[in-house]
Scaffold this motif. Sequence first.
Motif, mmCIF file in Angstrom:
data_model
loop_
_atom_site.group_PDB
_atom_site.id
_atom_site.type_symbol
_atom_site.label_atom_id
_atom_site.label_comp_id
_atom_site.label_asym_id
_atom_site.label_seq_id
_atom_site.Cartn_x
_atom_site.Cartn_y
_atom_site.Cartn_z
ATOM 1 N N THR A 292 12.637 75.620 -45.271
ATOM 2 C CA THR A 292 11.818 74.871 -44.324
ATOM 3 C C THR A 292 10.350 75.255 -44.413
ATOM 4 O O THR A 292 9.511 74.579 -43.879
ATOM 5 N N LYS A 293 10.057 76.328 -45.106
ATOM 6 C CA LYS A 293 8.644 76.677 -45.273
ATOM 7 C C LYS A 293 7.942 75.722 -46.239
ATOM 8 O O LYS A 293 6.738 75.607 -46.248
ATOM 9 N N LEU A 294 8.762 75.069 -47.063
ATOM 10 C CA LEU A 294 8.162 74.117 -48.002
ATOM 11 C C LEU A 294 7.483 72.986 -47.233
ATOM 12 O O LEU A 294 7.947 72.595 -46.174
ATOM 13 N N PRO A 295 6.397 72.458 -47.780
ATOM 14 C CA PRO A 295 5.790 71.305 -47.119
ATOM 15 C C PRO A 295 6.762 70.135 -47.094
ATOM 16 O O PRO A 295 7.643 70.038 -47.959
ATOM 17 N N VAL A 296 6.573 69.238 -46.135
ATOM 18 C CA VAL A 296 7.472 68.096 -45.986
ATOM 19 C C VAL A 296 7.520 67.278 -47.265
ATOM 20 O O VAL A 296 6.488 66.931 -47.831
ATOM 21 N N GLY A 297 8.721 67.023 -47.749
ATOM 22 C CA GLY A 297 8.882 66.169 -48.923
ATOM 23 C C GLY A 297 8.773 66.895 -50.244
ATOM 24 O O GLY A 297 9.008 66.314 -51.294
ATOM 25 N N GLN A 298 8.427 68.197 -50.193
ATOM 26 C CA GLN A 298 8.211 68.941 -51.433
ATOM 27 C C GLN A 298 9.466 68.985 -52.291
ATOM 28 O O GLN A 298 9.415 68.811 -53.506
ATOM 29 N N GLU A 299 10.593 69.162 -51.617
ATOM 30 C CA GLU A 299 11.842 69.294 -52.361
ATOM 31 C C GLU A 299 12.178 68.002 -53.111
ATOM 32 O O GLU A 299 12.588 68.028 -54.267
ATOM 33 N N ALA A 300 11.946 66.882 -52.447
ATOM 34 C CA ALA A 300 12.204 65.599 -53.114
ATOM 35 C C ALA A 300 11.275 65.409 -54.291
ATOM 36 O O ALA A 300 11.659 64.888 -55.338
ATOM 37 N N ILE A 301 10.016 65.844 -54.130
ATOM 38 C CA ILE A 301 9.062 65.722 -55.238
ATOM 39 C C ILE A 301 9.537 66.540 -56.423
ATOM 40 O O ILE A 301 9.550 66.076 -57.560
ATOM 41 N N LYS B 298 12.510 67.457 -57.092
ATOM 42 C CA LYS B 298 13.774 66.981 -57.627
ATOM 43 C C LYS B 298 13.619 65.649 -58.374
ATOM 44 O O LYS B 298 14.159 65.467 -59.456
ATOM 45 N N PHE B 299 12.863 64.715 -57.770
ATOM 46 C CA PHE B 299 12.816 63.362 -58.339
ATOM 47 C C PHE B 299 11.481 63.018 -58.977
ATOM 48 O O PHE B 299 11.334 61.959 -59.564
ATOM 49 N N GLY B 300 10.488 63.858 -58.807
ATOM 50 C CA GLY B 300 9.150 63.514 -59.282
ATOM 51 C C GLY B 300 8.314 62.903 -58.166
ATOM 52 O O GLY B 300 8.848 62.305 -57.228
ATOM 53 N N HIS C 116 7.465 59.009 -53.452
ATOM 54 C CA HIS C 116 6.450 58.278 -52.682
ATOM 55 C C HIS C 116 6.575 56.776 -52.882
ATOM 56 O O HIS C 116 5.679 56.035 -52.547
ATOM 57 N N ARG C 117 7.695 56.319 -53.442
ATOM 58 C CA ARG C 117 7.706 54.913 -53.888
ATOM 59 C C ARG C 117 7.515 53.949 -52.727
ATOM 60 O O ARG C 117 6.763 52.992 -52.847
ATOM 61 N N PHE C 118 8.204 54.182 -51.595
ATOM 62 C CA PHE C 118 8.048 53.213 -50.513
ATOM 63 C C PHE C 118 6.692 53.333 -49.834
ATOM 64 O O PHE C 118 6.129 52.339 -49.388
ATOM 65 N N LEU C 119 6.169 54.548 -49.806
ATOM 66 C CA LEU C 119 4.825 54.709 -49.265
ATOM 67 C C LEU C 119 3.822 53.932 -50.126
ATOM 68 O O LEU C 119 2.984 53.181 -49.616
ATOM 69 N N CYS D 99 13.836 62.315 -48.683
ATOM 70 C CA CYS D 99 15.110 63.015 -48.607
ATOM 71 C C CYS D 99 15.568 63.479 -49.994
ATOM 72 O O CYS D 99 15.852 62.656 -50.871
ATOM 73 N N ALA D 100 15.628 64.784 -50.162
ATOM 74 C CA ALA D 100 16.022 65.328 -51.469
ATOM 75 C C ALA D 100 17.516 65.126 -51.723
ATOM 76 O O ALA D 100 17.974 65.181 -52.863
ATOM 77 N N MET D 101 18.273 64.910 -50.652
ATOM 78 C CA MET D 101 19.711 64.726 -50.829
ATOM 79 C C MET D 101 20.065 63.244 -50.996
ATOM 80 O O MET D 101 21.237 62.891 -51.078
ATOM 81 N N ASP D 102 19.058 62.375 -51.005
ATOM 82 C CA ASP D 102 19.264 60.948 -51.242
ATOM 83 C C ASP D 102 20.221 60.333 -50.213
ATOM 84 O O ASP D 102 21.089 59.535 -50.548
ATOM 85 N N VAL D 103 20.035 60.708 -48.960
ATOM 86 C CA VAL D 103 20.946 60.280 -47.902
ATOM 87 C C VAL D 103 20.747 58.811 -47.528
ATOM 88 O O VAL D 103 21.694 58.078 -47.278
#
Lengths: 307, 273
Positions: free
Chosen positions: A5-14, A16-18, A23-26, A272-276
């Motif tokens: 949780t110390k990671l910045p928001v979305g860091q894990e998804a970045i 994992k997926f690039g 950021h595709r929908f953003l 979401c890094a878990m692709d939920v």
Amino acid sequence: MSGKTKLPVGQEAIEKFGWLRAHRFLLLRRASQLLFLGLFLMGPWFGIWWVKGNLSGSLTFDILPLTDPFITIQSMVAGHWPELTALIGAIIVGVAYALIGGRVYCSWVCPINPVTDGAHWLHEKLGMPKGWQPKRGTRYWVLAMVLAVSALTGTIAWEFVNPISMLHRGLIFGMGFAWAFVLSVFVFDLFISRRGWCGHLCPVGAFYGLLGSKSVLRVSAPKRSECDDCMDCFAVCPEMHVIAPALRGQDGDTPLILSPDCTNCGRCIDVCAMDVFRFTHRFDDTPAPGRETRTRTQPASGASRAA
Amino acid sequence: MSASKPKAKSMDRRRFLQDSARGIAGCAVAGMGLSHLISDARALPAQALRPPGALEEDEFLAACIRCGLCVRDCPYDTLKLAELGEDGPATGTPFFTARDVPCEMCEDIPCVAACPTGALDKSLDNIDDAKMGVAVLIDEENCLNALGLRCDVCYRVCPVIDAAITLELAHNERSGHHAIFMPTVHADKCTGCGKCEKSCVLPGESAIKVLPMRIARAEAAEHYKLGWEDRNPLVDELIDLPDRLPGPGTDNLAAPGGFEPSFKLPGTEGAGQ
Ligand code: SF4
Ligand code: SF4
Ligand code: SF4
Ligand code: SF4
């Protein structure tokens, strides 16, 4: 978990997926917002008159009329029965948003959204306190107030102050001091109330939310069992209360996010890094098992931190 | 459990009532603020004219959605959407300032055709029937024609020349033997296009100005009859006044039996027959 949780928001998804996929929908949303503004600006800037008018009312390719249904309703409440062109335009827009989600207007079209998103970004950067958080129903009260004032004054009341048309019309036809309204919204969201305008007060958003409350296009959490409580989706969602019922539902509960407040922005899908999450339709009944029950304290503490 | 349930319910109700009361109070305050702002924004300055066919100002603000389609279809860039703090009319509503760009009175009235809401009334199908305002020769002390010169520009440019505006001859008291050609507007024919105001040759302000009807026109006094107008008898056929027919007792010299004056003016011999 605490380490992650110390990671910045979305860091894990970045990671994992690039960056792009995270950021595709953003990115698509910003492109869509630019597109809707650009279509209107092509005329005055380059003399290409595909679209004339502004978000309140427009004419595309000299044939397709579009009218803002909320403004049309205020006009009717004020005692004017609009001509057929405006009525047809309002019906087209109304039906479209009723199908794809009313608040798609908010996240994909409205020019104020980048302003309040910007305010929120800065708000997070500066680590500001939440500030005033009005009750969830407040926007509906504002909506009712606008209709009452329209009826009492016999005018299209919200258009005297609406920051959306002030900004959109201003960019296309000339701004004057209308930027003051836009700046007020920014300052309000930054200093007074976190996500205050779009999340709690704007009657236009409230109207479109009601309009799309039975919309077909929906975000769902079909893989909710894989959620690892990173809380990133809650952190990016502009209406975070809509996520919990779907994500935290048990086996029998629908994984669909059915709240009319959801803006279909798709940011939760991004981070979401878990692709939920994913986009689907409201009749999608693919079974989505809930997570195994955990100790009650875990999600609760997470939620309070994310909030 | 059974004891706590009704209590929770009454708590819920209290909470609901409190929230509602707060909501209503908040709305009332915000609503009053908004209404106040609206009543301020409603004041339309006299120089701001609405496009042809515009509904009465009260109805206009209920009808116009401020889309600017009328502005876009005006071929002369006459119309403009009001900008906050810079133009007088309610922000975003269409208007024009005659001294800047007047309305050219397009025959097909594209502005009205473009309006999707009916804020510009489609029943206006002849631009000569438009009533954007009415021209008033407001400064007779500087109008060149009123001073006895022949400028005539406002008269010449009028698209409804000789009907909306005429030159009325009057004696020039100052010189003693010239005429004054007074530009005179006839409100029933003037469309308020503002061509006259635009073309007035005076520097700065124009001597002839288009004013909105509500400012320029008084109401006719109903209890005074204009007996000289056609089909508007002074007395509505109640009494039949005697007609003045030639005959005895009149001073009509040509009539048989009329009085002959006792003197004869030179050169009137035989005027009787
Ligand atoms: S809530 Fe209102 S201002 Fe915000 S995006 Fe939606 S319509 Fe625009
Ligand atoms: S009549 Fe023609 S010139 Fe006059 S406002 Fe309409 S479009 Fe413009
Ligand atoms: S076209 Fe009609 S509704 Fe649109 S700005 Fe002009 S008068 Fe208003
Ligand atoms: S405003 Fe002036 S130019 Fe236009 S119709 Fe009236 S008198 Fe003529």
